[in-house]
Scaffold this motif. Structure first.
Motif, PDB file in Angstrom:
ATOM      1  N   HIS A  33       0.808  -1.218   0.000  1.00  0.00           N
ATOM      2  CA  HIS A  33       0.000   0.000   0.000  1.00  0.00           C
ATOM      3  C   HIS A  33       0.842   1.270   0.000  1.00  0.00           C
ATOM      4  O   HIS A  33       0.290   2.364   0.071  1.00  0.00           O
ATOM      5  CB  HIS A  33      -0.966   0.002   1.179  1.00  0.00           C
ATOM      6  CG  HIS A  33      -2.135  -0.901   0.953  1.00  0.00           C
ATOM      7  ND1 HIS A  33      -2.580  -1.797   1.902  1.00  0.00           N
ATOM      8  CD2 HIS A  33      -2.936  -1.067  -0.125  1.00  0.00           C
ATOM      9  CE1 HIS A  33      -3.617  -2.455   1.410  1.00  0.00           C
ATOM     10  NE2 HIS A  33      -3.838  -2.041   0.183  1.00  0.00           N
ATOM     11  N   GLY A  34       2.162   1.138  -0.049  1.00  0.00           N
ATOM     12  CA  GLY A  34       3.019   2.303  -0.224  1.00  0.00           C
ATOM     13  C   GLY A  34       3.694   2.876   1.006  1.00  0.00           C
ATOM     14  O   GLY A  34       4.323   3.938   0.939  1.00  0.00           O
ATOM     15  N   TRP A  35       3.592   2.205   2.142  1.00  0.00           N
ATOM     16  CA  TRP A  35       4.294   2.690   3.337  1.00  0.00           C
ATOM     17  C   TRP A  35       5.793   2.483   3.140  1.00  0.00           C
ATOM     18  O   TRP A  35       6.231   1.407   2.776  1.00  0.00           O
ATOM     19  CB  TRP A  35       3.816   1.944   4.584  1.00  0.00           C
ATOM     20  CG  TRP A  35       2.398   2.275   4.912  1.00  0.00           C
ATOM     21  CD1 TRP A  35       1.296   1.526   4.598  1.00  0.00           C
ATOM     22  CD2 TRP A  35       1.922   3.439   5.568  1.00  0.00           C
ATOM     23  NE1 TRP A  35       0.172   2.168   5.033  1.00  0.00           N
ATOM     24  CE2 TRP A  35       0.516   3.347   5.628  1.00  0.00           C
ATOM     25  CE3 TRP A  35       2.539   4.562   6.109  1.00  0.00           C
ATOM     26  CZ2 TRP A  35      -0.271   4.331   6.215  1.00  0.00           C
ATOM     27  CZ3 TRP A  35       1.754   5.541   6.692  1.00  0.00           C
ATOM     28  CH2 TRP A  35       0.371   5.423   6.748  1.00  0.00           C
ATOM     29  N   THR A  36       6.576   3.526   3.377  1.00  0.00           N
ATOM     30  CA  THR A  36       8.016   3.445   3.156  1.00  0.00           C
ATOM     31  C   THR A  36       8.752   2.844   4.350  1.00  0.00           C
ATOM     32  O   THR A  36       9.785   2.215   4.188  1.00  0.00           O
ATOM     33  CB  THR A  36       8.608   4.832   2.850  1.00  0.00           C
ATOM     34  OG1 THR A  36       8.260   5.733   3.903  1.00  0.00           O
ATOM     35  CG2 THR A  36       8.083   5.361   1.532  1.00  0.00           C
ATOM     36  N   THR A  37       8.205   3.026   5.547  1.00  0.00           N
ATOM     37  CA  THR A  37       8.809   2.472   6.749  1.00  0.00           C
ATOM     38  C   THR A  37       7.729   1.751   7.534  1.00  0.00           C
ATOM     39  O   THR A  37       6.655   2.305   7.776  1.00  0.00           O
ATOM     40  CB  THR A  37       9.425   3.584   7.631  1.00  0.00           C
ATOM     41  OG1 THR A  37      10.349   4.333   6.852  1.00  0.00           O
ATOM     42  CG2 THR A  37      10.125   3.010   8.846  1.00  0.00           C
ATOM     43  N   VAL A  38       8.015   0.526   7.923  1.00  0.00           N
ATOM     44  CA  VAL A  38       7.085  -0.268   8.723  1.00  0.00           C
ATOM     45  C   VAL A  38       7.846  -0.721   9.963  1.00  0.00           C
ATOM     46  O   VAL A  38       8.929  -1.288   9.861  1.00  0.00           O
ATOM     47  CB  VAL A  38       6.561  -1.486   7.928  1.00  0.00           C
ATOM     48  CG1 VAL A  38       5.617  -2.306   8.777  1.00  0.00           C
ATOM     49  CG2 VAL A  38       5.883  -1.045   6.643  1.00  0.00           C
ATOM     50  N   ARG A  39       7.266  -0.444  11.133  1.00  0.00           N
ATOM     51  CA  ARG A  39       7.959  -0.751  12.383  1.00  0.00           C
ATOM     52  C   ARG A  39       7.075  -1.634  13.255  1.00  0.00           C
ATOM     53  O   ARG A  39       5.933  -1.283  13.543  1.00  0.00           O
ATOM     54  CB  ARG A  39       8.289   0.560  13.097  1.00  0.00           C
ATOM     55  CG  ARG A  39       9.000   0.412  14.397  1.00  0.00           C
ATOM     56  CD  ARG A  39       9.544   1.710  14.917  1.00  0.00           C
ATOM     57  NE  ARG A  39       8.510   2.669  15.279  1.00  0.00           N
ATOM     58  CZ  ARG A  39       8.731   3.767  15.975  1.00  0.00           C
ATOM     59  NH1 ARG A  39       9.964   4.072  16.358  1.00  0.00           N
ATOM     60  NH2 ARG A  39       7.751   4.582  16.261  1.00  0.00           N
ATOM     61  N   SER A  40       7.596  -2.786  13.665  1.00  0.00           N
ATOM     62  CA  SER A  40       6.889  -3.697  14.572  1.00  0.00           C
ATOM     63  C   SER A  40       7.490  -3.561  15.958  1.00  0.00           C
ATOM     64  O   SER A  40       8.707  -3.607  16.124  1.00  0.00           O
ATOM     65  CB  SER A  40       7.044  -5.145  14.109  1.00  0.00           C
ATOM     66  OG  SER A  40       6.380  -5.349  12.894  1.00  0.00           O
ATOM     67  N   LEU A  41       6.620  -3.411  16.934  1.00  0.00           N
ATOM     68  CA  LEU A  41       7.064  -3.196  18.313  1.00  0.00           C
ATOM     69  C   LEU A  41       6.346  -4.162  19.256  1.00  0.00           C
ATOM     70  O   LEU A  41       5.166  -4.454  19.056  1.00  0.00           O
ATOM     71  CB  LEU A  41       6.718  -1.764  18.751  1.00  0.00           C
ATOM     72  CG  LEU A  41       7.271  -0.648  17.876  1.00  0.00           C
ATOM     73  CD1 LEU A  41       6.502   0.628  18.091  1.00  0.00           C
ATOM     74  CD2 LEU A  41       8.742  -0.463  18.191  1.00  0.00           C
ATOM     75  N   PRO A  42       7.038  -4.641  20.294  1.00  0.00           N
ATOM     76  CA  PRO A  42       6.353  -5.453  21.292  1.00  0.00           C
ATOM     77  C   PRO A  42       5.446  -4.570  22.156  1.00  0.00           C
ATOM     78  O   PRO A  42       5.664  -3.357  22.240  1.00  0.00           O
ATOM     79  CB  PRO A  42       7.489  -6.057  22.109  1.00  0.00           C
ATOM     80  CG  PRO A  42       8.675  -5.212  21.855  1.00  0.00           C
ATOM     81  CD  PRO A  42       8.461  -4.544  20.528  1.00  0.00           C
ATOM     82  N   PRO A  43       4.439  -5.154  22.794  1.00  0.00           N
ATOM     83  CA  PRO A  43       3.536  -4.381  23.649  1.00  0.00           C
ATOM     84  C   PRO A  43       4.296  -3.624  24.737  1.00  0.00           C
ATOM     85  O   PRO A  43       5.252  -4.137  25.310  1.00  0.00           O
ATOM     86  CB  PRO A  43       2.623  -5.435  24.279  1.00  0.00           C
ATOM     87  CG  PRO A  43       2.715  -6.608  23.373  1.00  0.00           C
ATOM     88  CD  PRO A  43       4.091  -6.569  22.774  1.00  0.00           C
TER      89      PRO A  43
END
Length: 71
Positions: A33-43
């Protein structure tokens, strides 16, 4: 009078559509969908309040997205 310009905040994408997806599928969808940065974080992660245009954040618990927000 001209409208007040809005800063671009990334793709026109509903962030709540990512909640419930597994982390890998959510990241793939975000990039498609075009997001340049994707960040996954723990709760409960401590993050800065710095807004980054084009960034999508995921809170991931046990492999699934529980929360999603822009910036």
């Amino acid at each position: 009078m001209a409208p007040t310009p809005r800063p671009h905040q990334g793709p026109d994408d509903a962030t709540d559509a990512y909640v419930g997806l597994d982390a890998e599928s959510a990241e793939r969808r975000a990039r498609e969908h075009g997001w340049t940065t994707v960040r996954s974080l723990p709760p409960g992660s401590i993050v800065t309040l710095e807004f980054r245009e084009g960034r999508l954040n995921f809170e991931v618990d046990d492999g699934s997205v529980t929360r999603c927000w822009r910036g």
